[in-house]
Design a protein around this motif. Structure first.
Motif, PDB file in Angstrom:
ATOM      1  N   GLU A   1      -5.327   0.077  -6.079  1.00 50.59           N
ATOM      2  CA  GLU A   1      -5.015   0.201  -7.498  1.00 50.59           C
ATOM      3  C   GLU A   1      -4.562   1.620  -7.805  1.00 50.59           C
ATOM      4  N   LEU A   2      -3.562   1.735  -8.668  1.00 54.34           N
ATOM      5  CA  LEU A   2      -3.139   3.036  -9.177  1.00 54.34           C
ATOM      6  C   LEU A   2      -3.927   3.317 -10.449  1.00 54.34           C
TER       7      LEU A   2
ATOM      8  N   ASN B   1       0.835  -1.206   0.000  1.00 52.89           N
ATOM      9  CA  ASN B   1       0.000   0.000   0.000  1.00 52.89           C
ATOM     10  C   ASN B   1       0.869   1.256   0.000  1.00 52.89           C
TER      11      ASN B   1
ATOM     12  N   VAL C   1       2.417   1.833  -3.497  1.00 51.27           N
ATOM     13  CA  VAL C   1       1.459   2.313  -4.493  1.00 51.27           C
ATOM     14  C   VAL C   1       1.060   3.756  -4.211  1.00 51.27           C
ATOM     15  N   ILE C   2       0.794   4.073  -2.942  1.00 52.65           N
ATOM     16  CA  ILE C   2       0.401   5.438  -2.575  1.00 52.65           C
ATOM     17  C   ILE C   2       1.535   6.406  -2.865  1.00 52.65           C
TER      18      ILE C   2
ATOM     19  N   GLU D   1      -5.385   5.825 -13.775  1.00 55.71           N
ATOM     20  CA  GLU D   1      -4.835   6.735 -14.768  1.00 55.71           C
ATOM     21  C   GLU D   1      -5.322   8.161 -14.565  1.00 55.71           C
TER      22      GLU D   1
ATOM     23  N   ARG E   1      -1.627  10.987  -9.323  1.00 55.03           N
ATOM     24  CA  ARG E   1      -2.703  10.125  -9.838  1.00 55.03           C
ATOM     25  C   ARG E   1      -3.628   9.712  -8.701  1.00 55.03           C
ATOM     26  N   LYS E   2      -4.846   9.343  -9.058  1.00 56.21           N
ATOM     27  CA  LYS E   2      -5.822   8.846  -8.088  1.00 56.21           C
ATOM     28  C   LYS E   2      -5.570   7.368  -7.789  1.00 56.21           C
ATOM     29  N   ILE E   3      -6.111   6.893  -6.681  1.00 57.75           N
ATOM     30  CA  ILE E   3      -6.052   5.482  -6.334  1.00 57.75           C
ATOM     31  C   ILE E   3      -7.451   4.993  -5.968  1.00 57.75           C
TER      32      ILE E   3
ATOM     33  N   GLU F   1       3.840   6.133  -5.122  1.00 55.40           N
ATOM     34  CA  GLU F   1       3.905   6.309  -6.578  1.00 55.40           C
ATOM     35  C   GLU F   1       2.778   7.223  -7.063  1.00 55.40           C
ATOM     36  N   ALA F   2       1.571   7.041  -6.496  1.00 51.34           N
ATOM     37  CA  ALA F   2       0.426   7.864  -6.892  1.00 51.34           C
ATOM     38  C   ALA F   2       0.670   9.336  -6.560  1.00 51.34           C
TER      39      ALA F   2
ATOM     40  N   LYS G   1       3.248  10.743  -8.984  1.00 49.38           N
ATOM     41  CA  LYS G   1       2.749  10.910 -10.353  1.00 49.38           C
ATOM     42  C   LYS G   1       1.456  11.721 -10.427  1.00 49.38           C
TER      43      LYS G   1
END
Length: 326
Positions: A211-212, A140, A143-144, A214, A152-154, A146-147, A150
């Protein structure tokens, strides 16, 4: 005997031997280091070459001391007391599973010598502590992170424990993530819920199936109250229980000066006090929802004065509680 490794690696191996086997209480003679090189790495060098290599280590900044009893590494990146503090912090973190806690403490132990591990008992008691069972925590975090990087939403499942003491999905959230915050021994995600149009806080150990996406995240500075970014001081004072309502000035009476210590623990030093009729009145800026829980926790020593809406809510809570015990 032919060496498994070239002699030019001897300098690195000597450093590794000093790191692993020496400290001020456990120096090693040049003969002992020579024997370790032979036994561990099958590297054979002359005894006098040990001294030259140690001198090279000293020249490039390694704190290697040489006495009549032998040589040892006098200091490391982390002192043993610092490693103990970090190990205890891992042990006390309820959001880390027992398995991950043990692995982390084992890794921390390798940053000292072989004698350090015998001084820490927590690695052996980790299974006795109250720990999260969510093995997805570190995934988690990745991923967070990275989001956020970048923009981006998760999307993720949010879970609660049921009467069977197991995780059950309570909701599915799609959010714009901004920060991960360690608060009151819990790891939280600060994120914006576009659906409800407000900032929320989610415990990382309750998140699964992340999930990451788009989709671009909502710009934090476009959200009302966050045009200047994140006010980190607010997390330690205004949000003791990580509620997301707007902080207000809240005044309350405390019984006894000993409660000042508790106020400092929860709100830091950013509060005002005054005396009135021999009583201490404290004013803080905090979440009213959070203060409702906090005041109930210290019911025998705290009386909310204002805002009136909060005082009335606590009166209602007390009335309901009284009926239960009548």
């Amino acid at each position: 005997m032919q060496s498994f490794e070239p002699k030019k690696l001897a300098l690195i191996r000597i450093l590794q031997i000093l790191e692993r086997y020496t400290d001020s209480a456990h120096p090693m003679t040049h003969d002992e280091i020579t024997n370790k090189l032979d036994l561990m790495y099958n590297v054979t060098i002359e005894r006098k070459a040990i001294g030259r290599n140690i001198a090279l280590l000293q020249d490039v900044g390694y704190d290697v001391e040489t006495t009549k009893k032998g040589s040892y590494l006098n200091s490391r990146l982390f002192e043993d007391s610092e490693l103990r503090l970090l190990s205890d912090s891992v042990l006390a973190s309820q959001h880390i599973t027992a398995k991950h806690s043990k692995a982390l403490i084992e890794k921390l132990s390798t940053l000292s010598n072989k004698y350090f591990k015998s001084h820490i008992k927590n690695v052996y008691s980790v299974n006795d502590w109250n720990k999260s069972e969510n093995v997805a925590l570190f995934y988690n975090i990745e991923v967070i992170d990275e989001a956020i990087e970048k923009n981006r939403k998760i999307k993720f499942d949010y879970n609660k424990y049921g009467k069977d003491k197991k995780f059950h999905r309570s909701a599915i959230h799609t959010v714009s993530p901004y920060q991960m915050i360690l608060h009151n021994q819990r790891y939280f995600l600060m994120a914006y819920q576009e659906k409800w149009q407000h900032i929320s806080y989610f415990r990382l150990d309750r998140i699964t199936n992340i999930e990451l996406l788009e989709d671009n995240a909502t710009n934090l500075r476009s959200i009302d109250g966050y045009k200047n970014g994140i006010d980190y001081k607010r997390f330690s004072s205004a949000l003791p229980y990580m509620f997301s309502d707007e902080p207000e000035n809240i005044s309350f009476i405390i019984e006894g000066e000993w409660m000042i210590d508790q106020v400092v623990d929860w709100f830091g030093f950013d509060f005002k006090t005054q005396e009135m009729d021999g009583r201490h009145i404290v004013t803080v800026k905090a979440s009213p929802y959070a203060m409702e829980y906090w005041a109930m926790q210290y019911l025998n020593s705290v009386e909310i004065i204002s805002p009136l809406s909060l005082r009335e809510q606590i009166k209602e809570n007390i009335s309901k509680a009284k009926k239960k015990y009548d």
